[in-house]
Scaffold this motif. Structure first.
Motif, PDB file in Angstrom:
ATOM      1  N   LEU A 150       0.802  -1.211   0.000  1.00 34.91           N
ATOM      2  CA  LEU A 150       0.000   0.000   0.000  1.00 34.91           C
ATOM      3  C   LEU A 150       0.839   1.268   0.000  1.00 34.91           C
ATOM      4  O   LEU A 150       1.775   1.403   0.749  1.00 34.91           O
ATOM      5  CB  LEU A 150      -0.902   0.004   1.228  1.00 34.91           C
ATOM      6  N   GLU A 152       0.583   5.297   0.674  1.00 32.84           N
ATOM      7  CA  GLU A 152      -0.297   6.160   1.457  1.00 32.84           C
ATOM      8  C   GLU A 152      -1.245   6.986   0.605  1.00 32.84           C
ATOM      9  O   GLU A 152      -2.393   7.189   0.954  1.00 32.84           O
ATOM     10  CB  GLU A 152       0.537   7.128   2.292  1.00 32.84           C
ATOM     11  N   GLN A 154      -2.766   6.271  -1.957  1.00 38.56           N
ATOM     12  CA  GLN A 154      -3.962   5.543  -2.384  1.00 38.56           C
ATOM     13  C   GLN A 154      -5.068   5.643  -1.348  1.00 38.56           C
ATOM     14  O   GLN A 154      -6.226   5.739  -1.672  1.00 38.56           O
ATOM     15  CB  GLN A 154      -3.620   4.074  -2.619  1.00 38.56           C
ATOM     16  N   ILE A 155      -4.681   5.605  -0.087  1.00 40.46           N
ATOM     17  CA  ILE A 155      -5.683   5.714   0.981  1.00 40.46           C
ATOM     18  C   ILE A 155      -6.269   7.111   0.976  1.00 40.46           C
ATOM     19  O   ILE A 155      -7.472   7.297   1.076  1.00 40.46           O
ATOM     20  CB  ILE A 155      -5.055   5.471   2.359  1.00 40.46           C
ATOM     21  N   ASP A 156      -5.388   8.086   0.845  1.00 37.30           N
ATOM     22  CA  ASP A 156      -5.864   9.472   0.824  1.00 37.30           C
ATOM     23  C   ASP A 156      -6.869   9.656  -0.300  1.00 37.30           C
ATOM     24  O   ASP A 156      -7.924  10.239  -0.112  1.00 37.30           O
ATOM     25  CB  ASP A 156      -4.702  10.446   0.627  1.00 37.30           C
ATOM     26  N   LEU A 158      -8.631   7.402  -1.758  1.00 37.10           N
ATOM     27  CA  LEU A 158      -9.839   6.624  -1.478  1.00 37.10           C
ATOM     28  C   LEU A 158     -10.743   7.382  -0.518  1.00 37.10           C
ATOM     29  O   LEU A 158     -11.947   7.514  -0.726  1.00 37.10           O
ATOM     30  CB  LEU A 158      -9.428   5.276  -0.886  1.00 37.10           C
ATOM     31  N   LEU A 159     -10.141   7.896   0.538  1.00 35.02           N
ATOM     32  CA  LEU A 159     -10.947   8.575   1.554  1.00 35.02           C
ATOM     33  C   LEU A 159     -11.432   9.927   1.062  1.00 35.02           C
ATOM     34  O   LEU A 159     -12.467  10.413   1.491  1.00 35.02           O
ATOM     35  CB  LEU A 159     -10.144   8.718   2.839  1.00 35.02           C
TER      36      LEU A 159
END
Lengths: 162, 116
Positions: A150, A152, A154-156, A158-159
């Motif tokens: 992962l 980071e 990508q999470i940002d 996504l959220l």
């Protein structure tokens, strides 16, 4: 250029794609209506689709198969839940077994298509929604590779898509 | 997506916990923070306009869904993120987006061929 935007909503479990074409809605409608046109674009590039049945009316069923690079066939079906030519089409898309019977173990995706005249062209919006969380998870598993890593960002991303 | 990969057995209750946990803005914010850097529950509690107990409850919901992991360190409870599940959801939607981008382009090709 066709696709102008996409939006993913991980909570509502929807994916929305908006595309624009230099053709009137009646012509864009034909790519959904005519099975010979439909099978030129429905399957992923490595899994071309063949529609054996395409009953393009409310409550109508379609059956198709996609052929993989090694000749493996994957059967699918549609059930049309709403149709209003040339503006609106809604259908469920699911998997079928070797005999073309619905595979109830596999996910069903609801697809809502809207065609709107936009000048001399057409704006096509497709909203895909996943029937349930467990189905979403099954699809995730099917598309997954091992050893994910992962970043980071990508999470940002996504959220941020809430 | 259509690759005939054998679907592994999944615990539906666990999946429901994950998505329930993410359906709250505070909890998503907590996940984002503790994915970047481990924080204690008291550090987290200072960031939100709610009681320590309320933040503790949010963290408990996230921990039950395995989105975060709690670790005791002396008197502190440290929380860090477990990004695997978020990544799975993102990957799924990414793959669907690719399929639909391809479809939209292919429709464009069919329409422009007809024009010729």
């Amino acid at each position: 250029m066709t696709v102008i935007s996409s939006h993913k909503d991980t909570e509502a479990l929807t994916l929305t794609i908006v595309a624009e074409y230099d053709a009137a809605p009646e012509r864009v409608w034909r790519v959904w209506e005519d099975p010979r046109k439909l099978e030129r674009w429905w399957g992923p590039p490595t899994w071309p689709a063949t529609f054996e049945q395409h009953d393009f009316k409310a409550g109508g069923r379609s059956s198709y198969f996609m052929t993989g690079p090694d000749g493996t066939k994957s059967n699918g079906w549609w059930e049309i839940t709403a149709i209003e030519a040339p503006r609106r089409l809604e259908f469920d898309d699911g998997f079928a077994d070797d005999k073309g019977e619905r595979n109830t173990e596999m996910p069903v995706i609801h697809c809502a298509v809207t065609l709107e005249a936009n000048g001399s062209g057409t704006r096509m919006t497709t909203v895909n929604s996943f029937e349930s969380l467990e189905q979403l998870e099954k699809l995730i598993e099917m598309g997954m590779e091992e050893g994910m890593k992962l970043a980071e960002g990508q999470i940002d991303a996504l959220l941020a898509e809430d | 997506m259509y690759n005939h990969v054998v679907v592994s057995h999944l615990d539906d209750a666990e999946i429901d916990r994950i998505f329930h946990a993410l359906a709250d803005a505070t909890r998503r914010d907590i996940v984002t923070r503790v994915l970047r850097q481990e924080e204690s529950i008291s550090q987290l509690a200072r960031r939100y306009d709610m009681s320590f107990a309320a933040v503790q409850k949010h963290v408990a919901v996230l921990a039950r869904a395995s989105l975060v992991v709690k670790q005791r360190s002396g008197r502190e409870q440290l929380v860090h993120g477990n990004p695997e599940v978020l990544h799975k959801a993102a990957r799924l939607l990414d793959e669907y987006e690719q399929i639909w981008r391809h479809r939209a382009d292919a429709i464009g090709d069919i329409l422009s061929e007809e024009d010729e």
